[in-house]
Design a protein around this motif. Structure first.
Motif, PDB file in Angstrom:
ATOM      1  N   ASN A   1      33.447  42.176  39.070  1.00 17.95           N
ATOM      2  CA  ASN A   1      33.631  42.887  37.811  1.00 17.95           C
ATOM      3  C   ASN A   1      33.238  41.962  36.666  1.00 17.95           C
ATOM      4  O   ASN A   1      33.795  40.868  36.538  1.00 17.95           O
TER       5      ASN A   1
ATOM      6  N   ARG B   1      31.919  34.551  35.658  1.00 21.15           N
ATOM      7  CA  ARG B   1      31.590  35.930  35.313  1.00 21.15           C
ATOM      8  C   ARG B   1      30.293  36.311  36.004  1.00 21.15           C
ATOM      9  O   ARG B   1      29.299  35.616  35.854  1.00 21.15           O
TER      10      ARG B   1
ATOM     11  N   SER C   1      36.747  36.662  36.344  1.00 20.20           N
ATOM     12  CA  SER C   1      36.428  38.086  36.303  1.00 20.20           C
ATOM     13  C   SER C   1      37.002  38.710  37.565  1.00 20.20           C
ATOM     14  O   SER C   1      36.642  38.312  38.671  1.00 20.20           O
TER      15      SER C   1
ATOM     16  N   THR D   1      38.599  38.800  43.576  1.00 15.32           N
ATOM     17  CA  THR D   1      38.988  40.157  43.966  1.00 15.32           C
ATOM     18  C   THR D   1      40.495  40.193  44.191  1.00 15.32           C
ATOM     19  O   THR D   1      41.103  39.202  44.597  1.00 15.32           O
TER      20      THR D   1
ATOM     21  N   GLU E   1      28.417  49.666  40.327  1.00 15.77           N
ATOM     22  CA  GLU E   1      29.142  48.965  39.274  1.00 15.77           C
ATOM     23  C   GLU E   1      30.618  49.277  39.448  1.00 15.77           C
ATOM     24  O   GLU E   1      30.978  50.315  40.005  1.00 15.77           O
ATOM     25  N   PRO E   2      31.502  48.384  39.002  1.00 19.79           N
ATOM     26  CA  PRO E   2      32.941  48.640  39.162  1.00 19.79           C
ATOM     27  C   PRO E   2      33.401  49.748  38.222  1.00 19.79           C
ATOM     28  O   PRO E   2      32.803  49.980  37.161  1.00 19.79           O
ATOM     29  N   THR E   3      34.474  50.417  38.619  1.00 18.55           N
ATOM     30  CA  THR E   3      35.005  51.534  37.821  1.00 18.55           C
ATOM     31  C   THR E   3      36.443  51.311  37.368  1.00 18.55           C
ATOM     32  O   THR E   3      36.944  52.073  36.541  1.00 18.55           O
TER      33      THR E   3
ATOM     34  N   CYS F   1      37.872  41.753  40.190  1.00 15.75           N
ATOM     35  CA  CYS F   1      37.377  43.029  40.712  1.00 15.75           C
ATOM     36  C   CYS F   1      38.433  43.640  41.632  1.00 15.75           C
ATOM     37  O   CYS F   1      38.937  42.967  42.543  1.00 15.75           O
ATOM     38  N   TYR F   2      38.766  44.904  41.409  1.00 11.95           N
ATOM     39  CA  TYR F   2      39.740  45.578  42.265  1.00 11.95           C
ATOM     40  C   TYR F   2      39.123  45.833  43.639  1.00 11.95           C
ATOM     41  O   TYR F   2      37.920  46.093  43.765  1.00 11.95           O
TER      42      TYR F   2
ATOM     43  N   ASP G   1      39.274  48.964  35.587  1.00 13.72           N
ATOM     44  CA  ASP G   1      39.455  47.794  34.726  1.00 13.72           C
ATOM     45  C   ASP G   1      40.700  47.016  35.146  1.00 13.72           C
ATOM     46  O   ASP G   1      41.467  47.442  36.015  1.00 13.72           O
TER      47      ASP G   1
ATOM     48  N   ASP H   1      36.683  48.769  44.517  1.00 12.30           N
ATOM     49  CA  ASP H   1      35.351  48.609  43.942  1.00 12.30           C
ATOM     50  C   ASP H   1      34.518  47.649  44.789  1.00 12.30           C
ATOM     51  O   ASP H   1      33.329  47.886  45.051  1.00 12.30           O
TER      52      ASP H   1
END
Length: 271
Positions: A198, A235, A171, A134, A248-250, A173-174, A252, A177
């Protein structure tokens, strides 16, 4: 530790390695305590293990006393250097317990086992979130993790340090999210572990080049030996999060990196 009075929230920070008590009503206990950066847990191996063991025991005891919902912040590192890809929650992992990274991996694996024991034997309302890589504003420039390190070096036009050949994957993730996922899990009735991350997978070389691009840096990439037991791929399989939580993440990777650098420029959050 969070307890609610009316519509107001009060947060306390406590040294959870030692026994602690809260007299006020408690509705949720979020156990997020632990060194998480390799720089920190390699420097503080015993403290990392104590937080995962004693700290988790004490935090669970608080939740039991107040009949509160307990949420353990676990990690994708429980999967170690995985032999299954992508990683779903049924995978037991591939961890070296005596390697330098083992103090963090095994502390979290033990914390998960203890959490499930409290749920099964003591009836505590527990949940476990397995957090994948993250990023976002307010990360320490010398945190030791890839994104803040690459940002710090790129913003100074310094060489970007790449461990290994850069083919290892992560992978990312922001943070906003991730927070949505954590809140959704806390408010659910789920007890078994849930991956939050993500599923977009990138090599570290791709990450470095994207950071150079979004910062307009003149940095070049230099290579150093890969650390021992560094995972080659990471992942999340987020099927359970999607089905159970509708999550789910939004955001990218490129958009998240742009948001991070904009906040850094406006608020000075990257140093």
């Amino acid at each position: 530790i969070e307890h609610i009075r009316g519509s107001e929230f009060e947060f306390r920070q406590l040294d959870i390695v030692e026994p602690f008590y809260v007299d006020e009503p408690v509705d949720f206990v979020y156990h997020a305590a632990s060194p998480a950066s390799p720089i920190d847990y390699l420097r503080l191996p015993l403290h990392t293990l104590k937080v995962g063991s004693y700290g988790t025991h004490h935090a669970l005891g608080l939740a039991k006393k107040h009949r509160a919902r307990f949420l353990l912040f676990s990690t994708s590192e429980v999967y170690g250097d995985p032999k299954v890809h992508p990683q779903d929650e049924s995978y037991w992992g591939h961890v070296n317990p005596i390697g330098p990274r083992g103090v963090y991996d095994e502390a979290k694996r033990y914390a998960e086992a203890l959490t499930m024991a409290y749920h099964r034997q003591q009836g505590v309302d527990t949940a476990i979130v397995r957090i994948f890589n993250t990023y976002g504003a307010r990360m320490r420039p010398h945190d030791g993790r890839a994104i803040p390190t690459f940002f710090r070096q790129a913003l100074a036009d310094e060489p970007i340090t790449m461990f290994g050949d850069g083919s290892q994957t992560r992978s990312f993730c922001y943070s906003s999210d991730l927070i949505r996922g954590i809140i959704a899990l806390a408010e659910s009735g789920e007890h078994d572990p849930v991956n939050i991350g993500n599923p977009g997978e990138f090599t570290l070389m791709e990450l470095a080049k994207t950071v150079i691009d979004v910062t307009g840096s003149k940095s070049e990439i230099v290579h150093q030996p890969l650390p021992k037991d560094d995972p080659q791929q990471r992942r999340p399989d987020i099927t359970r999060a999607n089905q159970l939580l509708g999550w789910e993440p939004t955001i990218d990777l490129r958009d998240g990196l742009q948001k991070t650098i904009e906040l850094a420029g406006r608020e000075g959050l990257m140093g």
